[in-house]
Scaffold this motif. Structure first.
Motif, PDB file in Angstrom:
ATOM      1  N   GLN A 160       6.644  15.733 -19.838  1.00 66.02           N
ATOM      2  CA  GLN A 160       7.723  15.157 -19.058  1.00 66.02           C
ATOM      3  C   GLN A 160       7.331  15.305 -17.590  1.00 66.02           C
ATOM      4  O   GLN A 160       6.950  16.398 -17.143  1.00 66.02           O
ATOM      5  CB  GLN A 160       9.041  15.868 -19.340  1.00 66.02           C
ATOM      6  CG  GLN A 160      10.196  15.251 -18.604  1.00 66.02           C
ATOM      7  CD  GLN A 160      11.494  15.972 -18.853  1.00 66.02           C
ATOM      8  OE1 GLN A 160      11.536  17.162 -19.122  1.00 66.02           O
ATOM      9  NE2 GLN A 160      12.578  15.234 -18.741  1.00 66.02           N
ATOM     10  N   LEU A 161       7.397  14.220 -16.844  1.00 63.15           N
ATOM     11  CA  LEU A 161       7.063  14.223 -15.422  1.00 63.15           C
ATOM     12  C   LEU A 161       8.338  13.973 -14.622  1.00 63.15           C
ATOM     13  O   LEU A 161       9.138  13.113 -14.993  1.00 63.15           O
ATOM     14  CB  LEU A 161       6.032  13.146 -15.108  1.00 63.15           C
ATOM     15  CG  LEU A 161       4.715  13.248 -15.861  1.00 63.15           C
ATOM     16  CD1 LEU A 161       3.843  12.037 -15.574  1.00 63.15           C
ATOM     17  CD2 LEU A 161       3.979  14.515 -15.497  1.00 63.15           C
ATOM     18  N   ARG A 162       8.489  14.704 -13.542  1.00 59.65           N
ATOM     19  CA  ARG A 162       9.652  14.529 -12.669  1.00 59.65           C
ATOM     20  C   ARG A 162       9.194  14.547 -11.223  1.00 59.65           C
ATOM     21  O   ARG A 162       8.327  15.339 -10.849  1.00 59.65           O
ATOM     22  CB  ARG A 162      10.656  15.667 -12.856  1.00 59.65           C
ATOM     23  CG  ARG A 162      11.367  15.654 -14.169  1.00 59.65           C
ATOM     24  CD  ARG A 162      12.422  16.736 -14.195  1.00 59.65           C
ATOM     25  NE  ARG A 162      12.976  16.846 -15.523  1.00 59.65           N
ATOM     26  CZ  ARG A 162      13.728  17.841 -15.929  1.00 59.65           C
ATOM     27  NH1 ARG A 162      14.023  18.824 -15.111  1.00 59.65           N
ATOM     28  NH2 ARG A 162      14.194  17.869 -17.156  1.00 59.65           N
ATOM     29  N   ALA A 163       9.806  13.696 -10.439  1.00 60.54           N
ATOM     30  CA  ALA A 163       9.562  13.681  -8.998  1.00 60.54           C
ATOM     31  C   ALA A 163      10.900  13.831  -8.296  1.00 60.54           C
ATOM     32  O   ALA A 163      11.874  13.159  -8.648  1.00 60.54           O
ATOM     33  CB  ALA A 163       8.893  12.382  -8.581  1.00 60.54           C
ATOM     34  N   ILE A 164      10.937  14.720  -7.314  1.00 60.16           N
ATOM     35  CA  ILE A 164      12.156  14.967  -6.552  1.00 60.16           C
ATOM     36  C   ILE A 164      11.788  14.874  -5.072  1.00 60.16           C
ATOM     37  O   ILE A 164      10.903  15.592  -4.594  1.00 60.16           O
ATOM     38  CB  ILE A 164      12.746  16.355  -6.869  1.00 60.16           C
ATOM     39  CG1 ILE A 164      13.014  16.463  -8.365  1.00 60.16           C
ATOM     40  CG2 ILE A 164      14.014  16.598  -6.051  1.00 60.16           C
ATOM     41  CD1 ILE A 164      13.091  17.867  -8.885  1.00 60.16           C
ATOM     42  N   TRP A 165      12.440  13.973  -4.375  1.00 59.58           N
ATOM     43  CA  TRP A 165      12.157  13.707  -2.965  1.00 59.58           C
ATOM     44  C   TRP A 165      13.212  14.371  -2.091  1.00 59.58           C
ATOM     45  O   TRP A 165      14.410  14.191  -2.300  1.00 59.58           O
ATOM     46  CB  TRP A 165      12.144  12.197  -2.745  1.00 59.58           C
ATOM     47  CG  TRP A 165      12.102  11.746  -1.327  1.00 59.58           C
ATOM     48  CD1 TRP A 165      13.027  10.957  -0.697  1.00 59.58           C
ATOM     49  CD2 TRP A 165      11.096  12.018  -0.352  1.00 59.58           C
ATOM     50  NE1 TRP A 165      12.655  10.735   0.599  1.00 59.58           N
ATOM     51  CE2 TRP A 165      11.471  11.380   0.837  1.00 59.58           C
ATOM     52  CE3 TRP A 165       9.921  12.757  -0.379  1.00 59.58           C
ATOM     53  CZ2 TRP A 165      10.702  11.443   1.996  1.00 59.58           C
ATOM     54  CZ3 TRP A 165       9.159  12.833   0.777  1.00 59.58           C
ATOM     55  CH2 TRP A 165       9.546  12.179   1.936  1.00 59.58           C
ATOM     56  N   ARG A 166      12.734  15.170  -1.123  1.00 63.08           N
ATOM     57  CA  ARG A 166      13.625  15.798  -0.132  1.00 63.08           C
ATOM     58  C   ARG A 166      13.310  15.183   1.218  1.00 63.08           C
ATOM     59  O   ARG A 166      12.392  15.624   1.912  1.00 63.08           O
ATOM     60  CB  ARG A 166      13.420  17.303  -0.096  1.00 63.08           C
ATOM     61  CG  ARG A 166      14.017  18.018  -1.291  1.00 63.08           C
ATOM     62  CD  ARG A 166      13.848  19.506  -1.191  1.00 63.08           C
ATOM     63  NE  ARG A 166      14.207  20.015   0.114  1.00 63.08           N
ATOM     64  CZ  ARG A 166      15.245  20.821   0.362  1.00 63.08           C
ATOM     65  NH1 ARG A 166      16.020  21.192  -0.630  1.00 63.08           N
ATOM     66  NH2 ARG A 166      15.486  21.256   1.564  1.00 63.08           N
ATOM     67  N   GLU A 167      14.080  14.144   1.551  1.00 60.99           N
ATOM     68  CA  GLU A 167      13.807  13.395   2.775  1.00 60.99           C
ATOM     69  C   GLU A 167      13.904  14.270   4.027  1.00 60.99           C
ATOM     70  O   GLU A 167      13.088  14.140   4.933  1.00 60.99           O
ATOM     71  CB  GLU A 167      14.773  12.209   2.896  1.00 60.99           C
ATOM     72  CG  GLU A 167      14.435  11.324   4.077  1.00 60.99           C
ATOM     73  CD  GLU A 167      15.226  10.040   4.093  1.00 60.99           C
ATOM     74  OE1 GLU A 167      14.967   9.237   4.995  1.00 60.99           O
ATOM     75  OE2 GLU A 167      16.091   9.831   3.223  1.00 60.99           O
ATOM     76  N   ASN A 223       0.815  -1.204   0.000  1.00 59.19           N
ATOM     77  CA  ASN A 223       0.000   0.000   0.000  1.00 59.19           C
ATOM     78  C   ASN A 223       0.853   1.260   0.000  1.00 59.19           C
ATOM     79  O   ASN A 223       0.495   2.248  -0.613  1.00 59.19           O
ATOM     80  CB  ASN A 223      -0.932   0.022   1.203  1.00 59.19           C
ATOM     81  CG  ASN A 223      -2.043  -0.996   1.070  1.00 59.19           C
ATOM     82  OD1 ASN A 223      -2.420  -1.368  -0.031  1.00 59.19           O
ATOM     83  ND2 ASN A 223      -2.553  -1.458   2.194  1.00 59.19           N
ATOM     84  N   ASP A 224       1.953   1.247   0.722  1.00 54.50           N
ATOM     85  CA  ASP A 224       2.816   2.412   0.855  1.00 54.50           C
ATOM     86  C   ASP A 224       4.243   2.037   0.502  1.00 54.50           C
ATOM     87  O   ASP A 224       4.661   0.886   0.701  1.00 54.50           O
ATOM     88  CB  ASP A 224       2.798   2.952   2.287  1.00 54.50           C
ATOM     89  CG  ASP A 224       1.421   3.435   2.717  1.00 54.50           C
ATOM     90  OD1 ASP A 224       0.656   3.872   1.842  1.00 54.50           O
ATOM     91  OD2 ASP A 224       1.123   3.373   3.918  1.00 54.50           O
ATOM     92  N   ALA A 225       4.985   3.008  -0.016  1.00 58.29           N
ATOM     93  CA  ALA A 225       6.387   2.782  -0.362  1.00 58.29           C
ATOM     94  C   ALA A 225       7.093   4.129  -0.370  1.00 58.29           C
ATOM     95  O   ALA A 225       6.447   5.185  -0.387  1.00 58.29           O
ATOM     96  CB  ALA A 225       6.490   2.122  -1.740  1.00 58.29           C
ATOM     97  N   PRO A 226       8.419   4.105  -0.369  1.00 57.38           N
ATOM     98  CA  PRO A 226       9.134   5.374  -0.547  1.00 57.38           C
ATOM     99  C   PRO A 226       8.642   6.049  -1.830  1.00 57.38           C
ATOM    100  O   PRO A 226       8.328   5.366  -2.818  1.00 57.38           O
ATOM    101  CB  PRO A 226      10.600   4.925  -0.664  1.00 57.38           C
ATOM    102  CG  PRO A 226      10.659   3.646   0.117  1.00 57.38           C
ATOM    103  CD  PRO A 226       9.333   2.976  -0.159  1.00 57.38           C
ATOM    104  N   PRO A 227       8.542   7.361  -1.830  1.00 60.68           N
ATOM    105  CA  PRO A 227       7.884   8.086  -2.929  1.00 60.68           C
ATOM    106  C   PRO A 227       8.393   7.763  -4.330  1.00 60.68           C
ATOM    107  O   PRO A 227       7.601   7.496  -5.233  1.00 60.68           O
ATOM    108  CB  PRO A 227       8.122   9.552  -2.586  1.00 60.68           C
ATOM    109  CG  PRO A 227       8.423   9.580  -1.143  1.00 60.68           C
ATOM    110  CD  PRO A 227       9.010   8.270  -0.787  1.00 60.68           C
ATOM    111  N   VAL A 228       9.686   7.783  -4.538  1.00 61.31           N
ATOM    112  CA  VAL A 228      10.231   7.530  -5.874  1.00 61.31           C
ATOM    113  C   VAL A 228       9.918   6.103  -6.313  1.00 61.31           C
ATOM    114  O   VAL A 228       9.560   5.856  -7.465  1.00 61.31           O
ATOM    115  CB  VAL A 228      11.746   7.828  -5.914  1.00 61.31           C
ATOM    116  CG1 VAL A 228      12.379   7.355  -7.208  1.00 61.31           C
ATOM    117  CG2 VAL A 228      11.984   9.336  -5.735  1.00 61.31           C
TER     118      VAL A 228
END
Length: 168
Positions: A51-58, A12-17
């Motif tokens: 173009q889609l981009r995801a950037i995760w700032r932990e 159900n849940d996972a790290p965002p990227v």
């Protein structure tokens, strides 16, 4: 599908990227994980490829999601484009449009603050992607009317909203 993407498919849940990469893989969309904190992909919208981009700032628990409709704003059109941006952003509940100073590229940006577990659900991932594509599709004609059709920002937005309301 890479092993990393498979391991998050059933959860159900996972790290965002990882969750976004699994979603892209499940939908058959090309994507590339460039690091543990960033991914990019491409999706065909109603008007263009985005173009889609995801950037995760932990450290901040923030996922920034970008959708770029491949529209560059020429210097002589910037004033009208910024006026249209203001009118468009008034219509939005989530995210906003901006012109990226690096290359004068139009983009949709939405930041998601995740909880203490720093996990993204499949439902959140789907909503994030679908909302970005929907908003780019909804306002793409307005930007084209200003940048290529020489309409005023208000007329461009009004025309785009009438067109969108008439789609089936």
């Amino acid at each position: 599908m890479r092993p990393r993407e498979q391991e998050f498919e059933a959860q159900n849940d996972a790290p965002p990227v990882d969750m976004l990469a699994a979603l892209f893989a499940a939908r058959g969309w090309d994507c590339e994980i460039t690091s543990d904190d960033e991914m990019s992909g491409e999706v065909q919208g109603s008007w263009a490829k985005y173009q889609l981009r995801a950037i995760w700032r932990e450290q901040d628990s923030v996922l920034q999601f970008l959708c770029l409709p491949d529209i560059r704003v020429q210097d002589d059109k910037k004033q009208r484009a910024y006026e249209l941006l203001s009118l468009v952003n008034e219509q939005m509940w989530l995210g906003h449009f901006d012109i990226w100073s690096n290359g004068d590229v139009l983009l949709y940006r939405h930041g998601v603050l995740l909880g203490d577990d720093r996990m993204l659900s499949l439902t959140q991932a789907q909503s994030l992607v679908e909302n970005a594509i929907d908003e780019c599709d909804r306002f793409y004609p307005a930007f084209q009317f200003v940048l290529w059709g020489d309409k005023s920002p208000r007329d461009a937005l009004d025309a785009a909203m009438v067109d969108a309301a008439g789609e089936a």
